[in-house]
Design a protein around this motif. Structure first.
Motif, short mmCIF file in Angstrom:
data_model
loop_
_atom_site.label_atom_id
_atom_site.label_comp_id
_atom_site.label_asym_id
_atom_site.label_seq_id
_atom_site.Cartn_x
_atom_site.Cartn_y
_atom_site.Cartn_z
N UNK A 147 0.83 -1.20 0.00
CA UNK A 147 0.00 0.00 0.00
C UNK A 147 0.86 1.25 0.00
N UNK A 148 0.36 2.29 -0.66
CA UNK A 148 0.96 3.62 -0.57
C UNK A 148 -0.05 4.52 0.12
N UNK A 149 0.39 5.20 1.18
CA UNK A 149 -0.50 6.09 1.93
C UNK A 149 0.02 7.51 1.86
N UNK A 150 -0.88 8.43 1.55
CA UNK A 150 -0.55 9.86 1.55
C UNK A 150 -1.41 10.51 2.63
N UNK A 151 -0.75 10.98 3.70
CA UNK A 151 -1.46 11.54 4.85
C UNK A 151 -2.53 10.56 5.34
N UNK A 152 -2.12 9.28 5.44
CA UNK A 152 -2.92 8.18 5.98
C UNK A 152 -4.07 7.75 5.07
N UNK A 153 -4.14 8.28 3.86
CA UNK A 153 -5.15 7.85 2.90
C UNK A 153 -4.48 7.03 1.81
N UNK A 154 -5.08 5.87 1.51
CA UNK A 154 -4.47 4.98 0.52
C UNK A 154 -4.59 5.56 -0.89
N UNK A 155 -3.49 5.47 -1.64
CA UNK A 155 -3.45 5.91 -3.03
C UNK A 155 -3.22 4.68 -3.90
N UNK A 156 -4.01 4.53 -4.94
CA UNK A 156 -3.88 3.36 -5.80
C UNK A 156 -2.65 3.50 -6.70
N UNK A 157 -1.80 2.47 -6.65
CA UNK A 157 -0.58 2.42 -7.45
C UNK A 157 -0.56 1.13 -8.25
N UNK A 158 -0.05 1.21 -9.48
CA UNK A 158 0.20 -0.02 -10.23
C UNK A 158 1.42 -0.71 -9.62
N UNK A 159 1.66 -1.94 -10.01
CA UNK A 159 2.79 -2.69 -9.48
C UNK A 159 4.11 -1.98 -9.79
N UNK A 160 4.28 -1.51 -11.02
CA UNK A 160 5.53 -0.86 -11.41
C UNK A 160 5.70 0.48 -10.70
N UNK A 161 4.62 1.24 -10.56
CA UNK A 161 4.70 2.51 -9.84
C UNK A 161 5.12 2.26 -8.39
N UNK A 162 4.54 1.24 -7.79
CA UNK A 162 4.87 0.89 -6.40
C UNK A 162 6.36 0.55 -6.29
N UNK A 163 6.86 -0.26 -7.22
CA UNK A 163 8.26 -0.68 -7.16
C UNK A 163 9.21 0.49 -7.35
N UNK A 164 8.84 1.43 -8.21
CA UNK A 164 9.70 2.62 -8.42
C UNK A 164 9.74 3.47 -7.16
N UNK A 165 8.56 3.75 -6.58
CA UNK A 165 8.53 4.59 -5.38
C UNK A 165 9.25 3.89 -4.22
N UNK A 166 9.07 2.60 -4.09
CA UNK A 166 9.77 1.83 -3.06
C UNK A 166 11.29 1.97 -3.23
N UNK A 167 11.76 1.84 -4.44
CA UNK A 167 13.19 1.97 -4.72
C UNK A 167 13.69 3.36 -4.34
N UNK A 168 12.90 4.38 -4.67
CA UNK A 168 13.30 5.75 -4.35
C UNK A 168 13.37 5.98 -2.84
#
Length: 227
Positions: A147-168
């Motif tokens: 999950x990606x949370x912005x100010x405690x609200x979940x934001x929908x991410x694709x698998x690749x978007x999630x992996x990029x943000x995780x890496x960053x």
């Protein structure tokens, strides 16, 4: 040898040996010192829990706890006081210093073992939770739930978007070239256009609100998350 290490700090040598024996029977690795001065010469970060007496030499257990809590390297090390001081003020002082528990002498060895086990278990759980969370300010990734949370609200991410943000977030302030991102994120795909990275970065920026400015484009080089 147990993966859990306990440091016992008490000037009652006979009691220390009883505690050491009981803990070692349960599989803990135990070191014993008879003063706070000795303890503070040791590497406190090596231990999963400290058992501290209150009334000792020049440096009391309370003062030692204060010093430990004010050192970022040991600020979260669990501390259990074992003391003959049993007034409400003594307990309140201990907990105000960040004690995890307070056991009054004389005490049951079985009860002490149960408390030590419970505290180390809670600390382990907190550490595991910490390892499952990546965050920058109010932007958070839950690795277990994906999950990606912005100010405690979940934001929908694709698998690749999630992996990029995780890496960053795992490598803040590190520059990644497009070639590196392709190799890390699209390693299982035979052919991917370099433009695909730019498209995904643009979508991530739109989704993370004010943190979009933290994803910086280095012209001709690649991207990094600054912060």
């Amino acid at each position: 040898m147990s993966k859990y290490r306990v440091l016992v700090v008490d000037d009652e040598e006979d009691l220390c040996e009883i505690i050491r024996f009981a803990l070692e029977v349960e599989g803990y690795s135990v070191d014993v010192v008879y003063s706070a001065e000795e303890a503070l010469k040791m590497n406190i970060t090596d231990y999963n829990l400290l058992l501290l007496d209150v009334m000792m030499g020049e440096i009391s257990g309370f003062r030692m706890a204060h010093m430990i809590r004010n050192d970022p390297k040991t600020a979260h090390t669990p501390i259990v006081f074992i003391s003959a001081k049993d007034t409400e003020n003594d307990r309140l002082t201990a907990f105000s210093l960040g004690a995890d528990d307070y056991i009054t002498k004389p005490f049951s060895i079985r009860e002490m073992l149960a408390r030590v086990k419970a505290i180390i278990g809670r600390f382990d759980s907190k550490m595991k939770i910490g390892l499952q969370i990546l965050s920058y300010d109010k932007l958070t990734i839950n690795l277990e739930k994906k999950q990606v949370l912005l100010e405690e609200k979940e934001i929908r991410f694709t698998k690749k978007e999630f992996e990029i943000l995780k890496l960053f977030l795992e490598n803040r302030n590190r520059l990644f070239t497009r070639e590196e991102l392709l190799k890390r994120i699209w390693s299982d795909e035979a052919f991917v256009l370099s433009r695909t990275i730019d498209v995904n970065i643009t979508r991530i920026r739109r989704k993370i609100g004010r943190y979009e400015r933290n994803i910086v484009t280095k012209l001709g080089l690649g991207y990094c998350f600054e912060g």
